[in-house]
Write a protein that holds these residues in place. Sequence first.
Motif, mmCIF file in Angstrom:
data_model
loop_
_atom_site.group_PDB
_atom_site.id
_atom_site.type_symbol
_atom_site.label_atom_id
_atom_site.label_comp_id
_atom_site.label_asym_id
_atom_site.label_seq_id
_atom_site.Cartn_x
_atom_site.Cartn_y
_atom_site.Cartn_z
ATOM 1 N N ILE A 41 70.216 23.747 60.154
ATOM 2 C CA ILE A 41 68.971 24.181 59.389
ATOM 3 C C ILE A 41 67.853 24.028 59.334
ATOM 4 N N ASP A 42 67.144 24.972 60.240
ATOM 5 C CA ASP A 42 65.631 25.211 60.482
ATOM 6 C C ASP A 42 64.709 25.402 59.349
ATOM 7 N N VAL A 43 64.103 24.843 58.631
ATOM 8 C CA VAL A 43 63.463 24.336 57.679
ATOM 9 C C VAL A 43 62.018 24.542 58.172
ATOM 10 N N ARG A 44 61.470 24.365 59.146
ATOM 11 C CA ARG A 44 60.050 24.785 59.721
ATOM 12 C C ARG A 44 60.223 26.495 60.351
ATOM 13 N N LEU A 58 58.929 24.480 55.024
ATOM 14 C CA LEU A 58 58.934 25.255 53.612
ATOM 15 C C LEU A 58 60.314 25.429 53.493
ATOM 16 N N MET A 59 60.969 25.362 51.833
ATOM 17 C CA MET A 59 62.361 24.843 51.712
ATOM 18 C C MET A 59 61.771 26.107 50.432
ATOM 19 N N GLU A 60 62.860 27.445 50.654
ATOM 20 C CA GLU A 60 62.878 27.738 49.022
ATOM 21 C C GLU A 60 63.888 28.715 49.120
ATOM 22 N N GLY A 61 64.470 29.058 47.737
ATOM 23 C CA GLY A 61 65.785 30.021 47.646
ATOM 24 C C GLY A 61 67.158 28.469 47.922
ATOM 25 N N ASP A 66 70.922 24.734 50.541
ATOM 26 C CA ASP A 66 71.830 24.613 51.331
ATOM 27 C C ASP A 66 71.231 23.130 52.196
ATOM 28 N N LEU A 67 69.928 22.903 52.231
ATOM 29 C CA LEU A 67 69.920 21.150 52.783
ATOM 30 C C LEU A 67 69.652 20.640 51.700
ATOM 31 N N LEU A 68 69.784 20.895 50.497
ATOM 32 C CA LEU A 68 70.119 19.727 49.505
ATOM 33 C C LEU A 68 71.217 19.399 49.586
ATOM 34 N N GLU A 69 72.744 20.205 49.128
ATOM 35 C CA GLU A 69 73.412 20.042 49.061
ATOM 36 C C GLU A 69 73.856 19.114 50.963
ATOM 37 N N ALA A 70 73.795 19.470 51.656
ATOM 38 C CA ALA A 70 74.348 19.146 52.981
ATOM 39 C C ALA A 70 73.622 17.447 52.835
ATOM 40 N N LEU A 71 72.376 16.957 52.455
ATOM 41 C CA LEU A 71 72.043 15.551 52.222
ATOM 42 C C LEU A 71 72.742 15.120 51.175
ATOM 43 N N GLN A 72 73.110 15.894 50.589
ATOM 44 C CA GLN A 72 73.708 15.139 49.099
ATOM 45 C C GLN A 72 75.357 14.656 49.641
ATOM 46 N N ASN A 73 75.379 14.946 50.589
ATOM 47 C CA ASN A 73 76.855 15.479 51.128
ATOM 48 C C ASN A 73 77.135 14.067 52.220
ATOM 49 N N GLN A 74 75.638 13.491 52.436
ATOM 50 C CA GLN A 74 75.382 12.667 53.051
ATOM 51 C C GLN A 74 75.421 11.168 52.492
ATOM 52 N N ASN A 75 75.841 9.607 52.934
ATOM 53 C CA ASN A 75 75.346 8.207 52.293
ATOM 54 C C ASN A 75 74.033 7.892 53.232
#
Length: 119
Positions: A41-44, A58-61, A66-75
């Motif tokens: 995931i390239d946020v830059r 910059l993170m939008e839409g 996608d980033l939130l979901e990916a991080l929430q799936n992590q410990n």
Amino acid sequence: MSQIASFYLINNNMRQELSDGDCSGDVYMAIWDYCESELDIDVRFPAPQTEETLDCALMEGKLASDLLEALQNQNLPKLAAEIAPDWNLPVEAVKSGLETLCSHLELVQEDTALLYEMT
């Protein structure tokens, strides 16, 4: 010396400053590196970097979602322990940065974006 990390919620070209989670820019650089290398995931890429900005994201839409979901799936504590040694950072600081990022990403709606800048 650590750089200053700043988060802003962007809505109609207005910036609302958010907490940096008491983390340095180094912590967030480590997190962005992880997002790019491990999550692909390239946020830059879409971020509007200026001369005064050393790093930005910059993170939008869909990207924010996608980033939130990916991080929430992590410990997050385990992930922080994985990221921290590569950057010679305290695990607790990386964990705090991950938690701060997740809480900010939860604020992103269709008409808002999350901007990170390191100056």
